[in-house]
Design a protein around this motif. Structure first.
Motif, short mmCIF file in Angstrom:
data_model
loop_
_atom_site.label_atom_id
_atom_site.label_comp_id
_atom_site.label_asym_id
_atom_site.label_seq_id
_atom_site.Cartn_x
_atom_site.Cartn_y
_atom_site.Cartn_z
N SER A 82 -36.08 16.71 -22.83
CA SER A 82 -36.75 15.66 -22.39
C SER A 82 -36.83 15.44 -21.09
N VAL A 83 -37.52 15.36 -20.24
CA VAL A 83 -37.45 15.31 -18.69
C VAL A 83 -36.86 14.05 -18.68
N ALA A 84 -37.32 12.86 -19.17
CA ALA A 84 -36.84 11.56 -18.78
C ALA A 84 -35.51 11.31 -19.14
N SER A 122 -38.03 28.66 -20.46
CA SER A 122 -37.91 27.77 -19.24
C SER A 122 -39.37 27.13 -19.47
N SER A 123 -39.82 26.40 -18.41
CA SER A 123 -40.88 25.46 -18.54
C SER A 123 -41.92 25.48 -17.41
N ALA A 124 -43.24 25.06 -17.59
CA ALA A 124 -44.03 24.79 -16.70
C ALA A 124 -43.55 23.73 -15.49
N PHE A 175 -46.25 26.06 -21.24
CA PHE A 175 -46.93 25.17 -20.80
C PHE A 175 -46.82 24.05 -21.96
N ASN A 176 -47.95 23.20 -22.43
CA ASN A 176 -47.99 22.28 -23.38
C ASN A 176 -47.99 22.65 -24.61
N VAL A 177 -46.96 22.80 -25.34
CA VAL A 177 -47.00 23.25 -26.75
C VAL A 177 -47.00 22.40 -27.58
N GLY A 190 -44.28 15.28 -26.85
CA GLY A 190 -45.50 15.84 -26.26
C GLY A 190 -46.52 15.08 -26.69
N VAL A 191 -47.63 14.83 -25.89
CA VAL A 191 -48.68 13.78 -26.34
C VAL A 191 -49.31 14.16 -27.67
N LEU A 192 -49.54 15.42 -28.03
CA LEU A 192 -50.11 15.58 -29.36
C LEU A 192 -49.44 15.02 -30.41
N CYS A 204 -52.60 2.07 -32.50
CA CYS A 204 -53.38 2.43 -31.37
C CYS A 204 -52.58 3.34 -30.27
N PHE A 205 -53.34 4.26 -29.74
CA PHE A 205 -52.87 5.22 -28.70
C PHE A 205 -52.93 4.73 -27.34
N THR A 206 -52.23 4.62 -26.50
CA THR A 206 -52.38 4.17 -25.13
C THR A 206 -52.47 5.54 -24.32
N ILE A 207 -53.61 5.65 -23.49
CA ILE A 207 -53.87 6.57 -22.59
C ILE A 207 -53.32 6.18 -21.34
N PHE A 208 -52.32 6.96 -20.71
CA PHE A 208 -52.10 6.67 -19.37
C PHE A 208 -52.84 7.31 -18.41
N GLY A 209 -53.79 6.49 -17.69
CA GLY A 209 -54.58 6.78 -16.82
C GLY A 209 -56.12 6.58 -17.14
N GLU A 212 -58.70 11.63 -18.00
CA GLU A 212 -59.28 13.06 -17.51
C GLU A 212 -58.34 13.96 -16.80
N GLN A 213 -57.09 13.59 -17.03
CA GLN A 213 -55.99 14.68 -16.79
C GLN A 213 -56.09 15.84 -17.88
N THR A 214 -55.78 17.03 -17.13
CA THR A 214 -56.03 18.20 -18.05
C THR A 214 -54.75 18.68 -18.15
N ARG A 215 -54.75 19.50 -19.37
CA ARG A 215 -53.42 20.40 -19.60
C ARG A 215 -53.97 21.47 -20.16
N ASP A 216 -52.95 22.57 -20.27
CA ASP A 216 -53.23 24.08 -21.04
C ASP A 216 -52.56 23.90 -22.22
N PRO A 273 -51.42 4.96 -14.74
CA PRO A 273 -50.73 6.37 -15.05
C PRO A 273 -49.36 6.33 -15.00
N ARG A 274 -48.92 7.33 -15.64
CA ARG A 274 -47.36 7.35 -15.91
C ARG A 274 -46.94 7.95 -14.39
N SER A 275 -45.80 7.23 -14.02
CA SER A 275 -45.44 7.78 -12.55
C SER A 275 -44.75 9.20 -12.77
N GLY A 276 -45.08 10.04 -11.81
CA GLY A 276 -44.64 11.32 -11.82
C GLY A 276 -45.65 12.30 -12.53
N ASP A 277 -46.54 11.70 -13.23
CA ASP A 277 -47.61 12.66 -13.93
C ASP A 277 -48.25 13.52 -12.93
N ILE A 278 -48.54 14.77 -13.30
CA ILE A 278 -49.45 15.58 -12.45
C ILE A 278 -50.80 15.53 -13.05
C1 UD2 Z 1 -44.60 17.65 -20.04
C2 UD2 Z 1 -43.25 17.45 -19.62
C3 UD2 Z 1 -43.06 18.46 -18.30
C4 UD2 Z 1 -43.59 19.91 -18.40
C5 UD2 Z 1 -44.94 19.94 -19.17
C6 UD2 Z 1 -45.20 21.35 -19.55
C7 UD2 Z 1 -42.38 15.44 -19.96
C8 UD2 Z 1 -42.47 14.02 -19.50
N1 UD2 Z 1 -43.00 15.89 -19.12
O1 UD2 Z 1 -45.45 17.00 -19.16
O2 UD2 Z 1 -41.88 18.34 -17.62
O3 UD2 Z 1 -42.52 20.33 -19.45
O4 UD2 Z 1 -44.98 19.08 -20.17
O5 UD2 Z 1 -46.35 21.68 -19.03
O6 UD2 Z 1 -41.62 15.74 -21.08
N2 UD2 Z 1 -49.95 10.58 -22.24
C9 UD2 Z 1 -50.71 9.57 -22.55
N3 UD2 Z 1 -50.05 8.72 -23.65
C10 UD2 Z 1 -48.84 9.17 -24.11
C11 UD2 Z 1 -48.21 10.14 -23.76
C12 UD2 Z 1 -48.60 11.06 -23.12
O7 UD2 Z 1 -51.76 9.42 -22.17
O8 UD2 Z 1 -48.27 8.24 -25.01
C13 UD2 Z 1 -50.26 11.37 -21.27
C14 UD2 Z 1 -49.37 11.85 -20.18
O9 UD2 Z 1 -49.50 10.83 -19.22
C15 UD2 Z 1 -49.93 13.06 -19.50
C16 UD2 Z 1 -50.55 13.94 -20.69
O10 UD2 Z 1 -50.73 12.84 -21.88
O11 UD2 Z 1 -50.79 13.02 -18.66
C17 UD2 Z 1 -49.77 14.89 -21.19
O12 UD2 Z 1 -48.38 14.23 -21.25
P1 UD2 Z 1 -47.21 15.28 -21.97
O13 UD2 Z 1 -46.07 14.26 -21.91
O14 UD2 Z 1 -47.45 15.61 -23.46
O15 UD2 Z 1 -47.34 16.43 -21.23
P2 UD2 Z 1 -46.81 16.91 -19.62
O16 UD2 Z 1 -47.71 17.98 -19.25
O17 UD2 Z 1 -47.33 15.44 -18.73
#
Ligand code: UD2
Length: 313
Positions: A82-84, A122-124, A175-177, A190-192, A204-209, A212-216, A273-278
């Motif tokens: 966990s990054v946090a 390692s990690s993205a 990336f986002n596994v 992981g958000v999924l 209820c699921f809370t979207i931060f932002g 429209e943020q995108t992930r692979d 939006p979550r702080s530090g989010d890309i």
């Molecule tokens: C995760 C890692 C990052 C890196 C990346 C790999 C964390 C905090 N970050 O970030 O370090 O390894 O994956 O590409 O572990 N979200 C919501 N609601 C929620 C949870 C998440 O809206 O309850 C959003 C979140 O703000 C983000 C997106 O969903 O914009 C994806 O979130 P994530 O934590 O699954 O992944 P990521 O890519 O932000």
């Protein structure tokens, strides 16, 4: 000849999926996991598995294990994931994510253990907030957290042990596994896994932002195929590969696909939006596809298989 594999973090999300797939391919699997994130129940029962509930920072234990067992292949998946947590505990994270892995490399070198291949996860996160898309392995890196700094530095150590001391190594940037056995318990999971948990529990699921943020997003079965390909390929030597699908989807797209897959409507609210989010993340996967890797799952088929695993129980 018998094949022996060591998996650190083998009871965790990616580790346990890997172990499940290795069972039919190798003769012996040694797992070291302190169960800080992983669960013993993630593991299949098999007499091929030796499980040690130990931290990879237990150097005495790790040295004895490596010297006595002399594994053919090693997957270094054990980590503070966990990054946090890494931001809250930078020194502890450094011990686990870097020093413990360096100790493994050095023990192998000093004891001349003949390893066929060692793979480091390692990690993205190493790309940080670099805006260039898609991210190529030779893109700029900008590690912004203790987690990302240690992942990047350890990646370099692993590759350098290959180049300096002839240890066959490979590193991967996940990336986002997502997929079965991902632990949804932390708000930073992981958000999924979080969305799945909310659907199952009708919460209820809370979207931060704005969503429209995108992930692979890459399904774990594809990740395991990639790991097995890289550990086996002579071409994948002392270098790093992105592991992803090469396609980005928005959180809003994910949610609508998941609603179709599950047949359920998810209650959603919006927060800042979550702080530090890309905003956007996407991998260039041409380096690994040149070795023959083809991702089999898109977001819909991956979610369908994930959902099936959650509802089969
Ligand atoms: C995760 C890692 C990052 C890196 C990346 C790999 C964390 C905090 N970050 O970030 O370090 O390894 O994956 O590409 O572990 N979200 C919501 N609601 C929620 C949870 C998440 O809206 O309850 C959003 C979140 O703000 C983000 C997106 O969903 O914009 C994806 O979130 P994530 O934590 O699954 O992944 P990521 O890519 O932000």
């Amino acid at each position: 000849m018998k094949t022996k594999v060591l998996v650190t973090g083998g009871a965790g999300f990616i580790g346990s999926n890997l172990v499940e797939s290795l069972i039919n391919k190798v003769d012996e699997i040694i797992i070291v996991d302190d169960l800080s994130m992983g669960l013993k129940s993630n593991l299949p029962s098999s007499n091929k598995i030796s499980f040690y509930e130990k931290s990879i920072t237990d150097y005495k234990f790790m040295k004895e294990l490596l010297v006595n067992e002399r594994p053919d292949y090693i997957f270094l998946l054990g980590a503070v994931a966990s990054v946090a947590d890494s931001v809250a505990h930078p020194i502890y994270t450094h011990e686990v994510n870097q020093n413990a892995n360096l100790f493994i490399l050095e023990t192998i070198r000093q004891n001349k253990i003949k390893i066929k291949k060692i793979l480091f996860a390692s990690s993205a996160a190493v790309y940080g907030d670099v805006v260039e898309l898609p991210k190529r392995e030779n893109s700029e890196v900008r590690p912004l957290t203790p987690y990302a700094i240690d992942k990047f530095a350890t990646e370099r150590f692993v590759i350098d042990y290959g180049k300096l001391y002839g240890l066959p190594t490979v590193a991967v940037r996940f990336f986002n596994v997502y997929g079965p056995k991902q632990n949804p318990k932390s708000p930073y999971s992981g958000v999924l896994s979080i969305i799945s948990d909310k659907i199952i529990n009708d919460k209820c699921f809370t979207i931060f932002g704005n969503g429209e943020q995108t992930r692979d997003f890459v399904f774990v079965d594809d990740v395991i195929h990639a790991l097995l390909l890289l550990i086996d390929s002579d071409l994948a030597l002392n270098t790093v590969y992105n592991i992803a699908t090469g396609r980005a989807v928005s959180l809003n797209q994910v949610l609508s696909s998941y609603e179709i897959v599950t047949g359920k409507t998810l209650a959603i609210d919006y927060s800042t939006p979550r702080s530090g989010d890309i905003e956007h993340s996407l991998a260039d996967i041409s380096k690994i596809t040149s070795l023959g890797f083809v991702p089999k799952y898109d977001i819909t088929s991956g979610l369908a298989k994930y959902w099936q695993s959650l509802t089969d129980k």
